[in-house]
Design an enzyme around this catalytic site. Sequence first.
Site, mmCIF file in Angstrom:
data_model
loop_
_atom_site.group_PDB
_atom_site.id
_atom_site.type_symbol
_atom_site.label_atom_id
_atom_site.label_comp_id
_atom_site.label_asym_id
_atom_site.label_seq_id
_atom_site.Cartn_x
_atom_site.Cartn_y
_atom_site.Cartn_z
ATOM 1 N N ASP A 1 -9.260 3.911 -5.231
ATOM 2 C CA ASP A 1 -9.600 5.050 -6.106
ATOM 3 C C ASP A 1 -8.443 5.369 -7.055
ATOM 4 O O ASP A 1 -8.637 6.016 -8.078
ATOM 5 C CB ASP A 1 -9.937 6.287 -5.253
ATOM 6 C CG ASP A 1 -8.862 6.641 -4.235
ATOM 7 O OD1 ASP A 1 -8.071 5.746 -3.844
ATOM 8 O OD2 ASP A 1 -8.799 7.808 -3.804
ATOM 9 N N THR B 1 0.802 -1.237 0.000
ATOM 10 C CA THR B 1 0.000 0.000 0.000
ATOM 11 C C THR B 1 0.835 1.287 0.000
ATOM 12 O O THR B 1 0.255 2.370 -0.006
ATOM 13 C CB THR B 1 -0.936 0.036 1.230
ATOM 14 O OG1 THR B 1 -0.130 -0.087 2.402
ATOM 15 C CG2 THR B 1 -1.973 -1.056 1.183
ATOM 16 N N TRP C 1 -8.607 6.822 0.535
ATOM 17 C CA TRP C 1 -8.050 7.610 1.636
ATOM 18 C C TRP C 1 -8.402 6.987 3.002
ATOM 19 O O TRP C 1 -8.977 7.637 3.882
ATOM 20 C CB TRP C 1 -8.563 9.060 1.569
ATOM 21 C CG TRP C 1 -8.205 9.818 0.342
ATOM 22 C CD1 TRP C 1 -7.815 9.324 -0.876
ATOM 23 C CD2 TRP C 1 -8.210 11.250 0.186
ATOM 24 N NE1 TRP C 1 -7.594 10.353 -1.757
ATOM 25 C CE2 TRP C 1 -7.832 11.540 -1.143
ATOM 26 C CE3 TRP C 1 -8.519 12.307 1.033
ATOM 27 C CZ2 TRP C 1 -7.735 12.827 -1.640
ATOM 28 C CZ3 TRP C 1 -8.432 13.602 0.540
ATOM 29 C CH2 TRP C 1 -8.043 13.859 -0.775
ATOM 30 N N TYR D 1 1.412 1.857 -8.014
ATOM 31 C CA TYR D 1 0.449 1.274 -7.072
ATOM 32 C C TYR D 1 -0.900 1.055 -7.771
ATOM 33 O O TYR D 1 -1.462 -0.050 -7.732
ATOM 34 C CB TYR D 1 0.295 2.201 -5.862
ATOM 35 C CG TYR D 1 -0.850 1.852 -4.949
ATOM 36 C CD1 TYR D 1 -0.811 0.724 -4.129
ATOM 37 C CD2 TYR D 1 -1.995 2.665 -4.893
ATOM 38 C CE1 TYR D 1 -1.878 0.414 -3.287
ATOM 39 C CE2 TYR D 1 -3.048 2.360 -4.050
ATOM 40 C CZ TYR D 1 -2.993 1.235 -3.256
ATOM 41 O OH TYR D 1 -4.054 0.926 -2.427
HETATM 42 N N1 LIG Z 1 -4.600 2.894 2.833
HETATM 43 C C1 LIG Z 1 -5.369 3.544 1.954
HETATM 44 O O1 LIG Z 1 -5.456 4.775 1.960
HETATM 45 C C2 LIG Z 1 -6.191 2.776 0.957
HETATM 46 C C3 LIG Z 1 -7.032 3.464 0.091
HETATM 47 C C4 LIG Z 1 -7.807 2.753 -0.807
HETATM 48 C C5 LIG Z 1 -7.734 1.377 -0.850
HETATM 49 N N2 LIG Z 1 -6.876 0.724 -0.018
HETATM 50 C C6 LIG Z 1 -6.824 -0.742 -0.085
HETATM 51 O O2 LIG Z 1 -7.413 -1.247 1.098
HETATM 52 C C7 LIG Z 1 -6.793 -2.488 1.454
HETATM 53 C C8 LIG Z 1 -6.370 -2.444 2.916
HETATM 54 O O3 LIG Z 1 -5.438 -1.393 3.060
HETATM 55 P P1 LIG Z 1 -4.779 -1.007 4.455
HETATM 56 O O4 LIG Z 1 -4.697 0.468 4.488
HETATM 57 O O5 LIG Z 1 -5.439 -1.753 5.570
HETATM 58 O O6 LIG Z 1 -3.310 -1.566 4.228
HETATM 59 P P2 LIG Z 1 -2.123 -1.803 5.261
HETATM 60 O O7 LIG Z 1 -2.457 -1.222 6.587
HETATM 61 O O8 LIG Z 1 -0.877 -1.386 4.562
HETATM 62 O O9 LIG Z 1 -2.135 -3.382 5.420
HETATM 63 C C9 LIG Z 1 -1.770 -4.248 4.392
HETATM 64 C C10 LIG Z 1 -1.288 -5.516 5.044
HETATM 65 O O10 LIG Z 1 -0.982 -6.470 4.025
HETATM 66 C C11 LIG Z 1 0.131 -7.200 4.467
HETATM 67 N N3 LIG Z 1 0.800 -7.880 3.360
HETATM 68 C C12 LIG Z 1 1.689 -7.353 2.474
HETATM 69 N N4 LIG Z 1 2.103 -8.323 1.645
HETATM 70 C C13 LIG Z 1 1.496 -9.455 2.016
HETATM 71 C C14 LIG Z 1 1.546 -10.793 1.549
HETATM 72 N N5 LIG Z 1 2.315 -11.154 0.509
HETATM 73 N N6 LIG Z 1 0.772 -11.717 2.164
HETATM 74 C C15 LIG Z 1 0.000 -11.377 3.209
HETATM 75 N N7 LIG Z 1 -0.072 -10.147 3.708
HETATM 76 C C16 LIG Z 1 0.659 -9.184 3.115
HETATM 77 C C17 LIG Z 1 1.018 -6.159 5.115
HETATM 78 O O11 LIG Z 1 1.955 -6.796 5.956
HETATM 79 P P3 LIG Z 1 3.401 -6.112 6.174
HETATM 80 O O12 LIG Z 1 3.108 -4.757 6.747
HETATM 81 O O13 LIG Z 1 4.044 -7.065 7.119
HETATM 82 O O14 LIG Z 1 4.036 -6.044 4.835
HETATM 83 C C18 LIG Z 1 -0.014 -5.349 5.887
HETATM 84 O O15 LIG Z 1 -0.212 -5.858 7.181
HETATM 85 C C19 LIG Z 1 -5.651 -2.681 0.463
HETATM 86 O O16 LIG Z 1 -6.094 -3.514 -0.573
HETATM 87 C C20 LIG Z 1 -5.415 -1.303 -0.113
HETATM 88 O O17 LIG Z 1 -4.892 -1.350 -1.416
HETATM 89 C C21 LIG Z 1 -6.111 1.395 0.900
#
Ligand SMILES: NC(=O)c1ccc[n+]([C@@H]2O[C@H](COP(=O)([O-])OP(=O)(O)OC[C@H]3O[C@@H](n4cnc5c(N)ncnc54)[C@H](OP(=O)(O)O)[C@@H]3O)[C@@H](O)[C@H]2O)c1
Length: 282
Positions: free
Chosen positions: A105, A65, A153, A128
């Site tokens: 988004d 992310t 976000w 990304y």
């Molecule tokens: N954050 C945003 O603003 C945002 C916005 C829109 C959509 N999203 C989407 O929403 C979803 C959740 O996002 P989030 O903000 O909760 O993300 P996050 O806090 O970064 O959490 C992602 C998790 O995935 C884990 N991960 C990475 N590689 C992996 C693998 N190969 N196998 C298993 N786990 C793995 C990471 O572990 P490590 O930390 O140990 O690598 C981390 O704990 C994602 O799909 C993201 O693309 C996020």
Amino acid sequence: MINVLVTGANGQLALTIKELFYKNGDQINFIFKNKAELDISNHDKVKDFFKSNQLDYCVNCAAFTNVELAETKVEEAFEINAEAVRNLSIACQNTNVVLLHISTDYVFDGKSSKPYKETNQPNPLNVYGKSKLEGEIAVISTLSNYFIVRSSWLYSKYGHNFFKTVIKKIQNGETMNIVNTQIGTPTNCDDLANFIYFLIKTKNDQFGIYHFAPIGQTSWYGFALYIASYFKSNHIKPVETYRSLAKRPKNSVLSNEKIKSLGYDLGKWEDGVKRCLINYTL
Ligand SMILES: NC(=O)c1ccc[n+]([C@@H]2O[C@H](COP(=O)([O-])OP(=O)(O)OC[C@H]3O[C@@H](n4cnc5c(N)ncnc54)[C@H](OP(=O)(O)O)[C@@H]3O)[C@@H](O)[C@H]2O)c1
């Protein structure tokens, strides 16, 4: 009993789902697996896990992310956001599991002046966004029973996010220059977690892509200003450009019309921020 695997269990969205719904009275059994327990990019491990567990849903919260880092760690971003999602999709297809995949988004280029609908053509500007779009394509080309929920976000009290960074800087008395030319909708992870739970609890079978964002829109500056007002801080200054490796969409507001058509009620983005502020500063 409905068995639900949640991947990426140490991430902010997964931790929010755990906090809100690990214990529930709806016979929904959540199984949380972090990267060390289930690396979704390991095809054999994923295959074995799905074979030896009787799952009904997989909520994929695992992702690469870090938008800035993705520009230089291109292979890694695609491995996690695209190839690993293909692994999950194949495992779901072979074991008849509904995949609820979270996307972003940032699959849009931001050139539209209107909120993006599910039917709008993606055209990501950065690595990304490109890798997340590849992940979506892997889901759609493998499965029929899937939800792709694009959100924007995200913030929560967990992990690293803009909301927490702004609070830390306010508490340190630092002045912040925040961009006012990128528009979107801040989304509290608890709102998105509730929607995910709703889809599972109601056994919704209107599969497809959904845009999830609360009502309203703002800029990163507006978001920061709203947080700062809670602390009565005047350390937030607007700027027009933000120095970053990754190009970012100017407008990434997601239309929530389709979600509303499911009869799902959405709150305003400001209400989500207020809840998180209270929860965070208690
Ligand atoms: N954050 C945003 O603003 C945002 C916005 C829109 C959509 N999203 C989407 O929403 C979803 C959740 O996002 P989030 O903000 O909760 O993300 P996050 O806090 O970064 O959490 C992602 C998790 O995935 C884990 N991960 C990475 N590689 C992996 C693998 N190969 N196998 C298993 N786990 C793995 C990471 O572990 P490590 O930390 O140990 O690598 C981390 O704990 C994602 O799909 C993201 O693309 C996020």
